[in-house]
Design a protein around this motif. Structure first.
Motif, PDB file in Angstrom:
ATOM      1  N   TYR A 183       0.847  -1.196   0.000  1.00  0.00           N
ATOM      2  CA  TYR A 183       0.000   0.000   0.000  1.00  0.00           C
ATOM      3  C   TYR A 183       0.879   1.241   0.000  1.00  0.00           C
ATOM      4  CZ  TYR A 183      -2.738   3.935   1.536  1.00  0.00           C
ATOM      5  OH  TYR A 183      -3.299   5.183   1.618  1.00  0.00           O
ATOM      6  N   ARG A 184       0.470   2.214  -0.778  1.00  0.00           N
ATOM      7  CA  ARG A 184       1.076   3.540  -0.746  1.00  0.00           C
ATOM      8  C   ARG A 184      -0.045   4.557  -0.913  1.00  0.00           C
ATOM      9  NH1 ARG A 184       4.489   0.928   0.993  1.00  0.00           N
ATOM     10  NH2 ARG A 184       6.695   0.873   0.515  1.00  0.00           N
ATOM     11  N   ALA A 185       0.049   5.638  -0.146  1.00  0.00           N
ATOM     12  CA  ALA A 185      -0.973   6.684  -0.210  1.00  0.00           C
ATOM     13  C   ALA A 185      -0.931   7.417  -1.550  1.00  0.00           C
ATOM     14  CB  ALA A 185      -0.786   7.672   0.930  1.00  0.00           C
ATOM     15  N   SER A 186       0.260   7.493  -2.148  1.00  0.00           N
ATOM     16  CA  SER A 186       0.381   8.143  -3.459  1.00  0.00           C
ATOM     17  C   SER A 186       1.454   7.429  -4.259  1.00  0.00           C
ATOM     18  CB  SER A 186       0.756   9.618  -3.300  1.00  0.00           C
ATOM     19  OG  SER A 186       2.125   9.738  -2.983  1.00  0.00           O
ATOM     20  N   ASN A 187       1.532   7.767  -5.528  1.00  0.00           N
ATOM     21  CA  ASN A 187       2.565   7.164  -6.367  1.00  0.00           C
ATOM     22  C   ASN A 187       3.714   8.142  -6.615  1.00  0.00           C
ATOM     23  OD1 ASN A 187       1.386   8.900  -8.149  1.00  0.00           O
ATOM     24  ND2 ASN A 187       0.675   7.338  -9.581  1.00  0.00           N
ATOM     25  N   ALA A 188       3.875   9.096  -5.711  1.00  0.00           N
ATOM     26  CA  ALA A 188       4.909  10.128  -5.846  1.00  0.00           C
ATOM     27  C   ALA A 188       6.313   9.540  -5.945  1.00  0.00           C
ATOM     28  CB  ALA A 188       4.837  11.098  -4.668  1.00  0.00           C
ATOM     29  N   PHE A 189       6.567   8.423  -5.283  1.00  0.00           N
ATOM     30  CA  PHE A 189       7.896   7.809  -5.316  1.00  0.00           C
ATOM     31  C   PHE A 189       7.857   6.465  -6.028  1.00  0.00           C
ATOM     32  CE2 PHE A 189       7.822  10.671  -1.675  1.00  0.00           C
ATOM     33  CZ  PHE A 189       8.921  11.468  -1.965  1.00  0.00           C
ATOM     34  N   GLY A 190       7.006   6.363  -7.028  1.00  0.00           N
ATOM     35  CA  GLY A 190       6.906   5.127  -7.789  1.00  0.00           C
ATOM     36  C   GLY A 190       5.719   4.267  -7.407  1.00  0.00           C
ATOM     37  N   GLY A 191       5.035   4.618  -6.354  1.00  0.00           N
ATOM     38  CA  GLY A 191       3.830   3.892  -5.958  1.00  0.00           C
ATOM     39  C   GLY A 191       4.128   2.577  -5.265  1.00  0.00           C
ATOM     40  N   ALA A 192       3.074   1.827  -5.053  1.00  0.00           N
ATOM     41  CA  ALA A 192       3.167   0.582  -4.295  1.00  0.00           C
ATOM     42  C   ALA A 192       4.000  -0.477  -5.015  1.00  0.00           C
ATOM     43  CB  ALA A 192       1.765   0.056  -4.007  1.00  0.00           C
ATOM     44  N   LEU A 193       3.883  -0.557  -6.320  1.00  0.00           N
ATOM     45  CA  LEU A 193       4.633  -1.587  -7.051  1.00  0.00           C
ATOM     46  C   LEU A 193       6.135  -1.365  -6.954  1.00  0.00           C
ATOM     47  CD1 LEU A 193       2.440  -2.086 -10.241  1.00  0.00           C
ATOM     48  CD2 LEU A 193       2.644  -3.569  -8.242  1.00  0.00           C
ATOM     49  N   ALA A 194       6.560  -0.115  -6.934  1.00  0.00           N
ATOM     50  CA  ALA A 194       7.990   0.192  -6.836  1.00  0.00           C
ATOM     51  C   ALA A 194       8.568  -0.248  -5.494  1.00  0.00           C
ATOM     52  CB  ALA A 194       8.216   1.678  -7.046  1.00  0.00           C
ATOM     53  N   ALA A 195       7.710  -0.482  -4.517  1.00  0.00           N
ATOM     54  CA  ALA A 195       8.173  -0.890  -3.191  1.00  0.00           C
ATOM     55  C   ALA A 195       8.589  -2.363  -3.148  1.00  0.00           C
ATOM     56  CB  ALA A 195       7.081  -0.624  -2.160  1.00  0.00           C
ATOM     57  N   VAL A 196       8.333  -3.094  -4.220  1.00  0.00           N
ATOM     58  CA  VAL A 196       8.713  -4.503  -4.273  1.00  0.00           C
ATOM     59  C   VAL A 196      10.065  -4.590  -4.989  1.00  0.00           C
ATOM     60  CG1 VAL A 196       7.993  -6.841  -4.886  1.00  0.00           C
ATOM     61  CG2 VAL A 196       6.274  -5.130  -4.343  1.00  0.00           C
ATOM     62  N   SER A 197      11.101  -4.349  -4.241  1.00  0.00           N
ATOM     63  CA  SER A 197      12.465  -4.318  -4.777  1.00  0.00           C
ATOM     64  C   SER A 197      12.939  -5.716  -5.167  1.00  0.00           C
ATOM     65  CB  SER A 197      13.416  -3.744  -3.734  1.00  0.00           C
ATOM     66  OG  SER A 197      13.478  -4.634  -2.626  1.00  0.00           O
ATOM     67  N   TYR A 198      14.076  -5.761  -5.845  1.00  0.00           N
ATOM     68  CA  TYR A 198      14.654  -7.043  -6.233  1.00  0.00           C
ATOM     69  C   TYR A 198      14.953  -7.897  -5.002  1.00  0.00           C
ATOM     70  CZ  TYR A 198      17.823 -10.542  -8.084  1.00  0.00           C
ATOM     71  OH  TYR A 198      18.419 -11.735  -8.406  1.00  0.00           O
ATOM     72  N   SER A 199      15.518  -7.288  -3.965  1.00  0.00           N
ATOM     73  CA  SER A 199      15.840  -8.055  -2.753  1.00  0.00           C
ATOM     74  C   SER A 199      14.561  -8.560  -2.078  1.00  0.00           C
ATOM     75  CB  SER A 199      16.677  -7.238  -1.773  1.00  0.00           C
ATOM     76  OG  SER A 199      15.990  -6.092  -1.364  1.00  0.00           O
ATOM     77  N   LYS A 200      13.494  -7.763  -2.105  1.00  0.00           N
ATOM     78  CA  LYS A 200      12.202  -8.197  -1.556  1.00  0.00           C
ATOM     79  C   LYS A 200      11.661  -9.370  -2.374  1.00  0.00           C
ATOM     80  CE  LYS A 200       8.412  -8.003   0.904  1.00  0.00           C
ATOM     81  NZ  LYS A 200       8.389  -8.497   2.275  1.00  0.00           N
ATOM     82  N   GLN A 201      11.806  -9.305  -3.686  1.00  0.00           N
ATOM     83  CA  GLN A 201      11.355 -10.397  -4.550  1.00  0.00           C
ATOM     84  C   GLN A 201      12.084 -11.695  -4.218  1.00  0.00           C
ATOM     85  OE1 GLN A 201      11.372  -9.352  -8.751  1.00  0.00           O
ATOM     86  NE2 GLN A 201      10.873  -7.236  -8.230  1.00  0.00           N
ATOM     87  N   GLN A 202      13.391 -11.605  -4.016  1.00  0.00           N
ATOM     88  CA  GLN A 202      14.176 -12.792  -3.689  1.00  0.00           C
ATOM     89  C   GLN A 202      13.753 -13.370  -2.334  1.00  0.00           C
ATOM     90  OE1 GLN A 202      16.173 -14.222  -6.057  1.00  0.00           O
ATOM     91  NE2 GLN A 202      15.145 -12.579  -7.172  1.00  0.00           N
ATOM     92  N   LYS A 203      13.492 -12.506  -1.387  1.00  0.00           N
ATOM     93  CA  LYS A 203      13.026 -12.931  -0.066  1.00  0.00           C
ATOM     94  C   LYS A 203      11.669 -13.635  -0.180  1.00  0.00           C
ATOM     95  CE  LYS A 203      13.046 -10.964   4.552  1.00  0.00           C
ATOM     96  NZ  LYS A 203      13.204  -9.753   5.333  1.00  0.00           N
ATOM     97  N   LEU A 204      10.785 -13.088  -1.011  1.00  0.00           N
ATOM     98  CA  LEU A 204       9.474 -13.703  -1.215  1.00  0.00           C
ATOM     99  C   LEU A 204       9.601 -15.081  -1.857  1.00  0.00           C
ATOM    100  CD1 LEU A 204       7.523 -10.557  -2.418  1.00  0.00           C
ATOM    101  CD2 LEU A 204       6.988 -11.910  -0.382  1.00  0.00           C
ATOM    102  N   LEU A 205      10.476 -15.195  -2.840  1.00  0.00           N
ATOM    103  CA  LEU A 205      10.678 -16.489  -3.494  1.00  0.00           C
ATOM    104  C   LEU A 205      11.190 -17.530  -2.499  1.00  0.00           C
ATOM    105  CD1 LEU A 205      12.217 -15.340  -6.896  1.00  0.00           C
ATOM    106  CD2 LEU A 205      10.038 -16.543  -6.577  1.00  0.00           C
ATOM    107  N   ARG A 206      12.132 -17.144  -1.643  1.00  0.00           N
ATOM    108  CA  ARG A 206      12.635 -18.073  -0.622  1.00  0.00           C
ATOM    109  C   ARG A 206      11.522 -18.469   0.347  1.00  0.00           C
ATOM    110  NH1 ARG A 206      17.012 -14.571  -1.011  1.00  0.00           N
ATOM    111  NH2 ARG A 206      16.437 -13.434   0.873  1.00  0.00           N
TER     112      ARG A 206
END
Length: 115
Positions: free
Chosen positions: A52-75
């Motif tokens: 969740y993000r209140a606005s997309n000023a810094f890329g929005g909610a999708l931008a918050a799923v970084s590469y390292s977060k993706q790897q953590k989710l996969l594990r």
């Protein structure tokens, strides 16, 4: 998890249930990390990361799923599948982004993260 995070996970859960998915487990935690929602769509197990993000000023909610977060989710997903002896089960990892204020904007990316 804080109350605000739980609130948006509940919104996500309701949204996904309206789309025909059923809840298997909420907030699965393991050494590798956490999975917000484990859902089922037909025979497919669906792991869902809620952002969740209140606005997309810094890329929005999708931008918050970084590469390292993706790897953590996969594990974490591999851990879940191994722990529940489901290594051959069809599954995918989705991201559900919620943005703005009510009425919220939902962006559901199916199979958003893969190996």
């Amino acid at each position: 998890m804080n109350n605000l995070g739980q609130q948006y996970e509940q919104l996500a859960l309701c949204y996904l249930q309206q789309q025909g998915l059923s809840l298997v487990q909420q907030n699965f935690q393991c050494k590798a990390g956490e999975i917000d929602l484990v859902m089922r769509e037909g025979a497919t197990l669906v792991f869902v990361e809620v952002k969740y993000r209140a606005s997309n000023a810094f890329g929005g909610a999708l931008a918050a799923v970084s590469y390292s977060k993706q790897q953590k989710l996969l594990r974490s997903c591999r851990w879940y599948l191994q722990q529940h002896r489901l290594s051959n089960a069809p599954c995918r990892l989705d991201v559900l982004a919620i943005e703005g204020q009510a009425p919220y904007h939902y962006q559901w990316l199916k199979n958003a993260i893969s190996q």
